[in-house]
Design a protein around this motif. Structure first.
Motif, PDB file in Angstrom:
ATOM      1  N   GLN A   1       0.907  -1.419   0.085  1.00 27.56           N
ATOM      2  CA  GLN A   1       0.315  -0.063   0.084  1.00 27.56           C
ATOM      3  C   GLN A   1       0.402   1.257  -0.158  1.00 27.56           C
ATOM      4  N   TYR A   2       1.626   1.508   0.492  1.00 30.90           N
ATOM      5  CA  TYR A   2       2.748   2.383   1.040  1.00 30.90           C
ATOM      6  C   TYR A   2       3.967   2.747   0.363  1.00 30.90           C
ATOM      7  N   GLY A   3       4.880   1.616  -0.171  1.00 28.19           N
ATOM      8  CA  GLY A   3       6.004   1.371  -0.820  1.00 28.19           C
ATOM      9  C   GLY A   3       6.983   1.499   0.439  1.00 28.19           C
ATOM     10  N   THR A   4       8.554   1.041  -0.387  1.00 28.82           N
ATOM     11  CA  THR A   4       8.780   1.466   0.945  1.00 28.82           C
ATOM     12  C   THR A   4      10.538   2.081   0.022  1.00 28.82           C
ATOM     13  N   PRO A   5      11.195   2.619   1.023  1.00 29.71           N
ATOM     14  CA  PRO A   5      11.447   2.246   2.168  1.00 29.71           C
ATOM     15  C   PRO A   5      10.031   2.685   3.093  1.00 29.71           C
TER      16      PRO A   5
ATOM     17  N   TYR B   1      12.715  -2.065   4.104  1.00 31.68           N
ATOM     18  CA  TYR B   1      12.961  -1.864   2.902  1.00 31.68           C
ATOM     19  C   TYR B   1      12.867  -3.184   1.837  1.00 31.68           C
ATOM     20  N   GLU B   2      12.771  -3.333   0.881  1.00 32.28           N
ATOM     21  CA  GLU B   2      12.941  -4.747  -0.481  1.00 32.28           C
ATOM     22  C   GLU B   2      14.903  -5.094  -1.061  1.00 32.28           C
ATOM     23  N   VAL B   3      14.645  -5.938  -1.194  1.00 34.76           N
ATOM     24  CA  VAL B   3      15.652  -6.393  -0.692  1.00 34.76           C
ATOM     25  C   VAL B   3      16.203  -5.861  -2.552  1.00 34.76           C
TER      26      VAL B   3
ATOM     27  N   GLY C   1      17.307   1.940   0.266  1.00 32.71           N
ATOM     28  CA  GLY C   1      16.330   3.153   0.620  1.00 32.71           C
ATOM     29  C   GLY C   1      18.400   3.272   1.547  1.00 32.71           C
ATOM     30  N   GLY C   2      18.424   3.290   2.579  1.00 37.50           N
ATOM     31  CA  GLY C   2      20.012   4.033   2.856  1.00 37.50           C
ATOM     32  C   GLY C   2      20.606   4.836   3.728  1.00 37.50           C
ATOM     33  N   MET C   3      21.370   5.720   3.641  1.00 37.78           N
ATOM     34  CA  MET C   3      21.722   7.526   4.897  1.00 37.78           C
ATOM     35  C   MET C   3      20.863   7.803   4.280  1.00 37.78           C
ATOM     36  N   SER C   4      19.672   7.954   3.254  1.00 38.59           N
ATOM     37  CA  SER C   4      19.351   9.608   3.539  1.00 38.59           C
ATOM     38  C   SER C   4      17.774   8.875   4.526  1.00 38.59           C
ATOM     39  N   ASP C   5      17.929   7.574   5.142  1.00 37.82           N
ATOM     40  CA  ASP C   5      16.127   7.069   5.768  1.00 37.82           C
ATOM     41  C   ASP C   5      17.116   7.420   7.355  1.00 37.82           C
ATOM     42  N   ASN C   6      18.705   6.988   7.088  1.00 31.36           N
ATOM     43  CA  ASN C   6      18.883   6.784   8.067  1.00 31.36           C
ATOM     44  C   ASN C   6      20.322   6.427   8.523  1.00 31.36           C
TER      45      ASN C   6
ATOM     46  N   PRO D   1      13.545  10.254  -2.520  1.00 33.85           N
ATOM     47  CA  PRO D   1      12.351  10.930  -1.775  1.00 33.85           C
ATOM     48  C   PRO D   1      12.634  10.512  -0.080  1.00 33.85           C
ATOM     49  N   ARG D   2      12.070  11.225  -0.072  1.00 36.37           N
ATOM     50  CA  ARG D   2      12.298  10.643   1.932  1.00 36.37           C
ATOM     51  C   ARG D   2      10.599   9.534   1.888  1.00 36.37           C
ATOM     52  N   PRO D   3      10.927   8.702   3.249  1.00 33.41           N
ATOM     53  CA  PRO D   3       9.401   7.658   2.951  1.00 33.41           C
ATOM     54  C   PRO D   3       8.605   8.391   4.624  1.00 33.41           C
ATOM     55  N   ALA D   4       7.031   7.763   4.031  1.00 34.17           N
ATOM     56  CA  ALA D   4       6.195   8.027   4.558  1.00 34.17           C
ATOM     57  C   ALA D   4       6.137   6.862   6.466  1.00 34.17           C
ATOM     58  N   ILE D   5       5.903   7.589   6.694  1.00 35.04           N
ATOM     59  CA  ILE D   5       5.512   7.579   8.668  1.00 35.04           C
ATOM     60  C   ILE D   5       4.351   7.359   8.709  1.00 35.04           C
ATOM     61  N   VAL D   6       4.074   5.571   8.671  1.00 26.98           N
ATOM     62  CA  VAL D   6       2.580   4.581   9.023  1.00 26.98           C
ATOM     63  C   VAL D   6       2.542   4.504   9.970  1.00 26.98           C
ATOM     64  N   ALA D   7       1.240   5.011  10.935  1.00 26.64           N
ATOM     65  CA  ALA D   7       1.019   3.698  12.476  1.00 26.64           C
ATOM     66  C   ALA D   7       0.256   3.128  12.168  1.00 26.64           C
ATOM     67  N   VAL D   8       0.732   2.049  13.166  1.00 27.75           N
ATOM     68  CA  VAL D   8      -0.341   0.876  12.874  1.00 27.75           C
ATOM     69  C   VAL D   8      -0.943   0.285  14.561  1.00 27.75           C
ATOM     70  N   GLU D   9      -1.888  -0.103  14.127  1.00 30.37           N
ATOM     71  CA  GLU D   9      -2.285  -0.324  15.721  1.00 30.37           C
ATOM     72  C   GLU D   9      -3.986  -1.070  15.432  1.00 30.37           C
ATOM     73  N   ASP D  10      -3.701  -2.138  16.393  1.00 30.97           N
ATOM     74  CA  ASP D  10      -5.123  -2.699  15.970  1.00 30.97           C
ATOM     75  C   ASP D  10      -5.828  -3.446  15.009  1.00 30.97           C
ATOM     76  N   GLY D  11      -4.793  -3.866  13.726  1.00 32.29           N
ATOM     77  CA  GLY D  11      -5.517  -4.798  12.843  1.00 32.29           C
ATOM     78  C   GLY D  11      -5.415  -2.853  11.419  1.00 32.29           C
TER      79      GLY D  11
END
Length: 477
Positions: free
Chosen positions: A52-56, A338-340, A363-368, A443-453
Motif C-alpha cells: 500500500q505504501y511502498g518501501t522504504p 526495505y525491499e532487497v 533506502g540507506g543513509m537518506s532514511d537513517n 524521496p523521503r519515506p512515509a511514516i505509518v502508524a499501526v494499531e489494532d489491525g
C-alpha cells in the motif's frame, strides 16, 4: 541452523539459534510472525504495508509508544515520590515529531520539548497548550524567541549570556507591542542550561555536558548568569537544566551531574527561589543483542537516591524534577521496511569462511544516517516469509553513492535471502525520520502508524514529483 560464527563477525554477534525468531527486546510489543511466515506489527502484515505504501517505509507501533510513555512516567513518578519530589515529564520531540506524536504525548501527560521554530510550530499546530512547551536550542533567533513569547511558551531554556541579552531585547519589544488583543505574560519562565563537565559513556557526538562543546553555561559562570536573569524585570528563574548526552545505559553519569548541580542549586537558593531541576534525558535502548541497558525503573530509582543524597549533603529539599526522554519512548516502537535488491558475496582475506554477503536495499543513509554519523549498530530480519536456510553473515547497505552507506554493519540473515524479499530494521523510531534527507535525490519515506489491525499515515511520503516541484529551474516559480 548454522551455529558456527563467521570469523568476520564481531565477537558479540553470534549466529541465531532460530533465524526466524524476533527478539522481544528489540522489536515493537505487537510484533509477531504469523503462520504464513510474514510478520505483523500492530496486527497489520508488513506485506500489506509495503504494497500500500511502498518501501522504504517507517512503521510506528502506537501501542508501544503509549506503553513506553506510561512506563517511563510511572517509573520516575514512583521513584521520586519516595524522596518527596514531584515530576514534570517532557517528551524530547527531536527524536520523532509529528502532529499525532505530539497528541499521543499530550494525552500521556507529557509536556513537549522543542528546539527550533519549526518544531515549535508543529507542536502548536497539533493543539498542545503552549504553557506545556519548553524551548531549547543554543542559537535561538530573535524571531524564534518573539514567537515563543507571543504564544506563551511555558519555559525557555537560556543557553548563554549572549542569548540572555537577545531574550531580554525580545521581551522588551514584546511588552512594548502587547495590547488587549495580543497580551503576553508579565514574566517569562526560564531555566539555565549548565555544562556540568560530566563525560557520559556514549559517542563523542552524543555527549553534551563536556566542557569543550557548544551547549550551556559553565559551572563557574552560573552565579553570574542567574544574577543577570533575576535582574530582568520580565524573567522568572525557575531552575537549572542539564543534559549529559544520549544513549546512556545507567545512572552513573546522572549521579555525577546531580551532585554538581545541587551544589550550585543550594548556593542559588540562598538568594532566591530555585523550585525545579531539569536533568534532561538521553536514556538508552537496545539496538542489538550486545546492548544491555538497565531498566528504566532501576535508573529512576538510582537517580532518586542520588537526588536525595545530594540534597541532604547540601541541606536543601529535593526540587521538582523534570526529565526529557525521547528515544526511550519512540525508539523501539519503530521499524523501517526495505525491499532487497542486489546481493553480492565478498571474500575478505584468507579462508573459506571469510565471506561477507552484501545485501542492498532500496533506502540507506537518506532514511537513517545514524550508522554513518555515530557508528550506530542496528539489527535486521527477513519479515516477508519464513526461511529454513542456514544463517549467513551479512552487511545491509543502501543504494547511495557512498561506501559508508551502511544500514546494518554486521548481522546474520537467512542464506536464501533474495531480491524482492522484505527486510525490517528494528529500533528506527527515534532520529531516523528526524535526520532523513534527499541525498542522491531519494524521496523521503512515509511514516505509518499501526494499531489494532489498521494503518494510518502520520507523514506523507515524498515522490520524484515532490522533488521536481521544489526546483525553481523546473517550475519557473
Amino acid at each position: 541452523m548454522n551455529t558456527r560464527a563467521n570469523p568476520l563477525a564481531p565477537d558479540w554477534l553470534l549466529p541465531p539459534q532460530d533465524v526466524n525468531a524476533l527478539d522481544v527486546a528489540l522489536w515493537p510489543d505487537t510484533t509477531a510472525r504469523e503462520d504464513d511466515g510474514a510478520v505483523r506489527i500492530g496486527g497489520v502484515s508488513v506485506l500489506e504495508l509495503a504494497e500500500q505504501y511502498g518501501t522504504p517505509l517507517y512503521v510506528i507501533d502506537r501501542a508501544t509508544v503509549v506503553a513506553q510513555a506510561r512506563r517511563v512516567r510511572e517509573a520516575f513518578s514512583q521513584a521520586l515520590a519516595t524522596v518527596d519530589a514531584e515530576l514534570t515529564p517532557y517528551y524530547a520531540s527531536k527524536a520523532l515529531l509529528t502532529a499525532d506524536v505530539v497528541r499521543w504525548m499530550r494525552d500521556a501527560g507529557y509536556n513537549i520539548d522543542v528546539s527550533t521554530g519549526g518544531e515549535l510550530a508543529i507542536a502548536i499546530a497539533a493543539g498542545i497548550d503552549p504553557a506545556r512547551i519548553g524551548l531549547h536550542g543554543n542559537n535561538k533567533s530573535y524571531a524564534e524567541l518573539r514567537a515563543a513569547i507571543g504564544i506563551g511558551v511555558g519555559t525557555i531554556v537560556v543557553d548563554s549570556l549572549d542569548e540572555l541579552r537577545l531574550l531580554s531585547a525580545a521581551l522588551t519589544d514584546a511588552h512594548a507591542e502587547a495590547d488587549a488583543l495580543h497580551p503576553i505574560a508579565d514574566r517569562q519562565r526560564v531555566r539555565l542550561r549548565v555544562t556540568t563537565g560530566v563525560h557520559a559513556s556514549t559517542h563523542e557526538f552524543l555527549a553534551t555536558a563536556r566542557e569543550d562543546q557548544k551547549f550551556g553555561v559553565a559551572l563557574a559562570d552560573v552565579d553570574e548568569a542567574v544574577a543577570a536573569i533575576r535582574a530582568e524585570e520580565h524573567l522568572e528563574f525557575v531552575g537549572l537544566h542539564s543534559h549529559i548526552g544520549s544513549q546512556i545505559f545507567d545512572a552513573a553519569g546522572f549521579d555525577q551531574a546531580i551532585g554538581r548541580l545541587l551544589e550550585v542549586h543550594a548556593r542559588l537558593a540562598e538568594t532566591g527561589p530555585v523550585p525545579e531541576l531539569n536533568i534532561g534525558g538521553g536514556f538508552g535502548i537496545a539496538y542489538t543483542e550486545a546492548d544491555q541497558p538497565r531498566s528504566i525503573e532501576t535508573i529512576a530509582t538510582d537517580i532518586a537516591q542520588a537526588l536525595a543524597s545530594a540534597a541532604a549533603r547540601f541541606g536543601v529539599p529535593v526540587p521538582r524534577i523534570a526529565i526529557e526522554p525521547g528515544r526511550l519512548i519512540v525508539g523501539r516502537s519503530g521499524v523501517t521496511l526495505y525491499e532487497v535488491g542486489t546481493l553480492k558475496d565478498v571474500q575478505v582475506g584468507e579462508g573459506v569462511d571469510n565471506v561477507r554477503r552484501y545485501v542492498s536495499v532500496d533506502g540507506g543513509m537518506s532514511d537513517n544516517p545514524r550508522p554513518e554519523l555515530y557508528g550506530a549498530d542496528y539489527h535486521a530480519a527477513l519479515v516477508s516469509r519464513r526461511s529454513e536456510a542456514d544463517s549467513q553473515l551479512v552487511r545491509v547497505v543502501g543504494k547511495h553513492c557512498e561506501s559508508g552507506d551502511i544500514v546494518v554493519n554486521d548481522d546474520y540473515l537467512p542464506a536464501d535471502v533474495r531480491r524482492g524479499d522484505l527486510l525490517a530494521v528494528a529500533d528506527t523510531g527515534a532520529y531516523c525520520f528526524s535526520l532523513s534527507s534527499n541525498y542522491n535525490m531519494l524521496p523521503r519515506p512515509a511514516i505509518v502508524a499501526v494499531e489494532d489491525g489498521e494503518a494510518r499515515v502520520l507523514v506523507h511520503g515524498e515522490s520524484i514529483e515532490t522533488l521536481l516541484a521544489r526546483d525553481a529551474g523546473l517550475t519557473g516559480i
